[in-house]
Write an enzyme that holds these catalytic residues in place. Structure first.
Site, short mmCIF file in Angstrom:
data_model
loop_
_atom_site.label_atom_id
_atom_site.label_comp_id
_atom_site.label_asym_id
_atom_site.label_seq_id
_atom_site.Cartn_x
_atom_site.Cartn_y
_atom_site.Cartn_z
N ASP A 1 47.33 55.74 48.00
CA ASP A 1 47.39 57.08 48.59
C ASP A 1 48.55 57.90 48.05
OD1 ASP A 1 49.40 55.57 49.92
OD2 ASP A 1 49.37 57.01 51.58
N ASP B 1 37.15 43.68 37.58
CA ASP B 1 37.03 42.37 38.23
C ASP B 1 37.89 42.30 39.48
OD1 ASP B 1 35.54 41.53 35.99
OD2 ASP B 1 37.41 41.14 34.90
N LYS C 1 56.33 49.24 43.07
CA LYS C 1 55.61 50.31 42.37
C LYS C 1 56.51 51.52 42.21
CE LYS C 1 52.60 49.92 45.72
NZ LYS C 1 51.56 50.26 46.68
#
Lengths: 303, 303
Positions: free
Chosen positions: A249, A23, A224
């Site tokens: 990436d 989603d 992250k």
């Protein structure tokens, strides 16, 4: 691992079933949407197509140099309509970490980093010091020089800082070492990043490594691949991680972040990771799928 | 472990048998001989006594901010007669490492560090760039900025640098990453040091950690606890490591260096290590003996 191979290439079939099974798409920015200040080819068309298909788009960047407001200006300057609410930066995450952990408002935050962190902290109602201003300050490493620091600093945030210097390193070290309970927070630990279009530059990980070495302590990471950012994101939107795809990436931040939090993962080769690095025997982080750039989705979904 | 206890205190008997069993004492400087620019009490008397007993004295410091010549001036300024030949600094070790490894004279050395390294490199006949001068340089982390570096740099040396900045980090990173065969040398990895009398400051380890993170590579370490310095020292003097005692205030550099190279080891508590750190269950580095300061030798040997 879609077809049993460790690193399957995105095909038309895989693209279709990926889009059907999620989603929301979470995009890393640097190396996925742009490189430095240059938009990567085909990005506007790809984002348009996904929005038309009813997908929620979220942009998640470890780059703490800008605030969400500044990032939304950057998106607009590149011709992309992205709202502040769709953007999650590690600078914002650092401010939200303090907020969710009830950081006492009478305490101050010392910042090794740039304006993005200062702006997010102020928007969240915290008093901060340090930042680019302290990049001009020198110390006198001489006999009886005594370096004073503010005893009311209750957290140090370290992020990417092109004005990093010895003064800030000592200021941060003294707060962490001497102020009781002082938090040591890292926006992220990326070793490098495409801070300009042409080259890689030292990332926040280098400043974090220096301060961490000085105080002999590991930081709390809010960007992250830490799951803090995801927990916060899930609180903000009504989403399930199993129905999300993280697109990035970098293996050690983006893909690992996606995997740590239960998302599907798509590696793009438009940033720092090369195909040979992905396929190297020493690599232990394997995305569900990989492709050259997000633009490939447009071609594959229209086949 | 002289008497079966993990960390035996230096007693009169132990002092006597230590002095009888060694021909040379290797002293760390900071925290053993001085703190910042302040001589530690009783040092002149202790060195005099050991010299009178016919012991060879060698001073081994990881501090790369000064050259051997500059250190011998510092010793004289503090009233101690120590010759250049008795001093081994990590700046000198870095220059000797290049010399012993036949570093090509047409190649240059990029220095993240202070004058001591530049001076030792020039004395050894090497051309160098970087150093304090590059501490004034700024970069423009903007769109199309391209950072040029000298392709003839064949080694990067990283040491303690109070002028450390983002410019130098990127310069060092580009040389190590892009110049084929470029060496990455660290003077040492001390996380902190008493660069002033009153406080601990970030050590060379912090700059090394930052550059190492940026290039994702480990450096060659030439200072303590690496055995390179000892190999070089043994070549310079006619000594056996089993008949040497390493005296220092740091477990992870001095004592480890002594143990790595087969010396006896004496920890002094006049520097960074406290008795509770030495005796903490998490500590895995145990010196043969410990005492408060080297001055204790005088009292104990005269009992």
């Amino acid at each position: 691992m879609a077809n049993g191979l460790p690193n399957p290439l995105l095909t038309a079939g895989a693209a279709r079933s990926l889009v059907d099974s999620v989603d929301a798409f979470l995009f890393d920015c640097d190396g996925v949407i742009w490189k430095g200040d240059q938009l990567i080819e085909g990005v506007p068309e790809t984002l348009d197509l996904l929005r038309k298909m009813g997908k929620k788009l979220v942009f998640v960047t470890n780059n703490s140099r800008k605030s969400r407001r500044q990032y939304s200006k950057k998106f607009r300057a590149l011709g992309l309509e992205v709202t502040e609410e769709e953007i999650f930066t590690s600078s914002f995450a650092a401010a939200m970490f303090l907020k969710l952990n009830n950081f006492p408002p009478e305490k101050k935050v010392y910042v090794v980093g740039e304006d993005g962190i200062l702006e997010e902290l102020r928007l969240a109602g915290f008093e901060c010091l340090g930042g680019p201003e302290d990049g001009k300050k020198n110390i006198l490493l001489e006999a009886n020089f005594y370096f004073e620091h503010d005893k009311s600093v209750g957290a140090v945030i370290v992020g990417l800082d092109q004005y990093f210097n010895y003064y800030k390193m000592q200021y941060a070290s003294l707060c962490i070492r001497e102020n009781p309970g002082c938090l040591f927070i890292a926006t992220n630990r990326d070793p490098t990043g495409h801070m300009t279009s042409a080259q890689e530059w030292p990332g926040a990980g280098t400043m974090v490594a220096a301060v961490s070495c000085s105080v002999q302590k590991e930081p709390i990471v809010v960007g992250k691949p830490s799951s803090f950012l995801m927990d916060f994101l899930l609180k903000s939107f009504n989403l399930e991680t199993s129905r999300m795809c993280m697109v990035g990436d970098r293996l050690d931040t983006d893909i690992l972040f996606g995997q740590n939090t239960g998302c599907k993962t798509l590696l793009v080769l438009s940033g720092v990771t090369t195909l040979s690095e992905l396929q190297d025997a020493s690599n232990t982080i394997h995305p569900d799928l990989y492709t050259n750039s997000i633009y490939d989705l447009v071609g594959l979904l229209q086949q």
